[in-house]
Design a protein around this motif. Structure first.
Motif, PDB file in Angstrom:
ATOM      1  N   PHE A  90       0.823  -1.204   0.000  1.00 60.65           N
ATOM      2  CA  PHE A  90       0.000   0.000   0.000  1.00 60.65           C
ATOM      3  C   PHE A  90       0.859   1.256   0.000  1.00 60.65           C
ATOM      4  O   PHE A  90       1.830   1.360   0.753  1.00 60.65           O
ATOM      5  N   ILE A  91       0.472   2.201  -0.861  1.00 62.22           N
ATOM      6  CA  ILE A  91       1.029   3.548  -0.835  1.00 62.22           C
ATOM      7  C   ILE A  91      -0.020   4.445  -0.198  1.00 62.22           C
ATOM      8  O   ILE A  91      -1.152   4.530  -0.675  1.00 62.22           O
ATOM      9  N   VAL A  92       0.364   5.081   0.904  1.00 59.55           N
ATOM     10  CA  VAL A  92      -0.548   5.934   1.662  1.00 59.55           C
ATOM     11  C   VAL A  92      -0.163   7.382   1.434  1.00 59.55           C
ATOM     12  O   VAL A  92       1.016   7.737   1.491  1.00 59.55           O
ATOM     13  N   SER A  93      -1.145   8.227   1.171  1.00 59.97           N
ATOM     14  CA  SER A  93      -0.872   9.659   1.067  1.00 59.97           C
ATOM     15  C   SER A  93      -2.116  10.430   1.457  1.00 59.97           C
ATOM     16  O   SER A  93      -3.209   9.863   1.547  1.00 59.97           O
ATOM     17  N   TYR A  94      -1.953  11.703   1.689  1.00 59.54           N
ATOM     18  CA  TYR A  94      -3.122  12.476   2.086  1.00 59.54           C
ATOM     19  C   TYR A  94      -4.090  12.611   0.911  1.00 59.54           C
ATOM     20  O   TYR A  94      -5.276  12.378   1.054  1.00 59.54           O
ATOM     21  N   ASN A  95      -3.577  12.982  -0.235  1.00 57.58           N
ATOM     22  CA  ASN A  95      -4.407  13.074  -1.443  1.00 57.58           C
ATOM     23  C   ASN A  95      -3.947  11.989  -2.410  1.00 57.58           C
ATOM     24  O   ASN A  95      -3.131  12.223  -3.300  1.00 57.58           O
TER      25      ASN A  95
END
Length: 218
Positions: A90-95
């Protein structure tokens, strides 16, 4: 919906924030990738700048292209990032929509492989949790973590703030549920799937109290 133990999801993710010269990856570049990868013993930080010839976003990101003249090209920075993230699902980011758009389209332009990751959007997670509109990252940090970061931040600081926010949502309960990202018609049960199995948000138990959100408090 997918269900994980909090540590299972946490240690299978990498949190990312980008600095770009504009909003369209067709004619804008990535000039900074900030990323944090947690392990059982420590966090591993990736922070790399890329060379750019000009930067229309100077007034926002405060980056002078002259300071990047000795940095590696964008293609090399992207290749290093995908090597850094290859052991995470998983790549997590705010947007997440913005990060995915730039990471994948700029990688495609440079003929780099990038398949295999799903994305978790913290902005949609916050919106769902508080039953409110989408807000900037500093506001989400203030409401969830209790401190007020500057409205301006670079990719490294942005990744750190998103990492803290990810930890907040990831460890709220004994399990963590992620749902395919949806476009909410309202904040009840009505929604329509957009990018099922690619984009997700954390479906935490909704906050019962109304949280005052005001962008003018930044």
């Amino acid at each position: 919906m997918l269900v994980f133990e909090p540590k299972e999801l946490f240690y299978n993710s990498v949190v990312v924030d980008l600095g770009t010269t504009g909003l369209n990856p067709a004619n804008s570049q990535i000039f900074q990738i900030g990323a944090i990868k947690p392990t059982q013993k420590r966090i591993i930080v990736f922070n790399q700048y890329a060379y750019i010839e000009e930067n229309p976003a100077f007034s926002i990101k405060r980056i002078d292209p002259r300071d990047l003249k000795n940095c590696p090209p964008e293609r090399e920075v992207l290749r290093e990032f995908w090597d850094f993230a290859q052991d995470r699902e998983f790549i997590v980011s705010y947007n997440a929509w913005f990060e995915r758009k730039f990471l994948e389209k700029r990688s495609k332009k440079h003929q780099l492989a990038y398949e295999g990751h799903s994305y978790i959007c913290l902005m949609e997670t916050f919106s769902y949790f508080f039953s409110t509109d989408r807000v900037p990252l500093p506001l989400a940090v203030r409401e969830c973590l209790g401190f007020s970061p500057l409205s301006w931040h670079d990719g490294k600081i942005g990744a750190y703030l998103a990492f803290r926010l990810f930890g907040f949502f990831c460890f709220l309960d004994h399990t963590v549920k992620i749902e395919p990202l949806c476009c909410f018609i309202d904040h009840n049960v009505q929604y329509k799937p957009l990018w099922a199995h690619t984009f997700f948000f954390i479906k935490a138990i909704r906050w019962k109290g109304k949280v005052p959100i005001s962008s003018n408090k930044l």
